[in-house]
Design a protein around this motif. Structure first.
Motif: not given
Length: 213
Positions: A66-88
């Protein structure tokens, strides 16, 4: 999975994302009609929003950038971990406060992550927030049959993040609710329960609100 909707800056950036808008209820129902689960529904919505907001975010495999403002970006990483898995999944862009809304799943739980693009601050919200006309507040309605706070919460928005300002607990018979702003200081709650559906209006100065410490 909860009902789909319940689960569910500057002039420069506002012009860049002029088409930003949440999917309507009918669009959401159509897009997620064949979804296997909540995470899949989120990804299907993201596919629509990436086309509407081409300069805002991009996906490469399990990474949403995802782009930040005024510059840069940040990432969100999906995880398939059975216990701590998350999706964005990209859900919406709130141009009034230059923020990104992500649909977030962790196991059977669904929340929303608000990203403030100017500061890269991330705040987790229980349900899809609604932005007030004055762009100074958000409201969330965490009401469902199980595993919910059963609270309507009003949040104040600052550059440093969000702060819970006041909360209200509806009647125990409510099993679902949607909160909408009618005016800057007036909210309307659409509720559902065993007794049917209904609508309640409440001003922010109503004494039934509890002030957050």
């Amino acid at each position: 999975m909860r009902t789909l909707r319940a689960l569910a800056a500057t002039a420069c950036c506002a012009c860049s994302f002029a088409l930003a808008a949440p999917l309507s209820n009918s669009e959401l129902t159509e897009v997620c009609a064949q979804a296997e689960d909540s995470a899949h529904c989120g990804r299907l919505v993201e596919a629509v929003q990436l086309k509407r907001l081409p300069n805002l975010a991009r996906r490469e495999g399990n990474v949403l950038s995802v782009s930040l403002y005024p510059a840069g970006s940040t990432n969100f990483t999906d995880s398939d971990d059975v216990v701590n898995g998350r999706s964005y999944s990209l859900w919406d862009y709130l141009d009034g406060i230059n923020a990104i809304l992500l649909y977030t799943t962790a196991g059977d739980n669904t929340t929303f992550t608000l990203l403030q693009r100017a500061t890269n601050r991330r705040i987790e919200l229980p349900t899809e927030p609604q932005l007030a006309p004055d762009t100074q507040h958000l409201v969330t309605a965490g009401v469902c049959e199980a595993r919910c706070s059963n609270e309507i919460a009003v949040w104040s928005i600052t550059r440093e993040g969000l702060r819970t300002e006041r909360v209200w607990s509806p009647a125990a018979a409510w099993t679902a609710a949607v909160a909408k702003w009618k005016e800057a200081a007036l909210l309307s709650f659409e509720s559902a329960g065993p007794g049917g559906t209904g609508t309640v209006d409440r001003t922010l100065d109503d004494p039934s609100w509890k002030r957050a410490p």
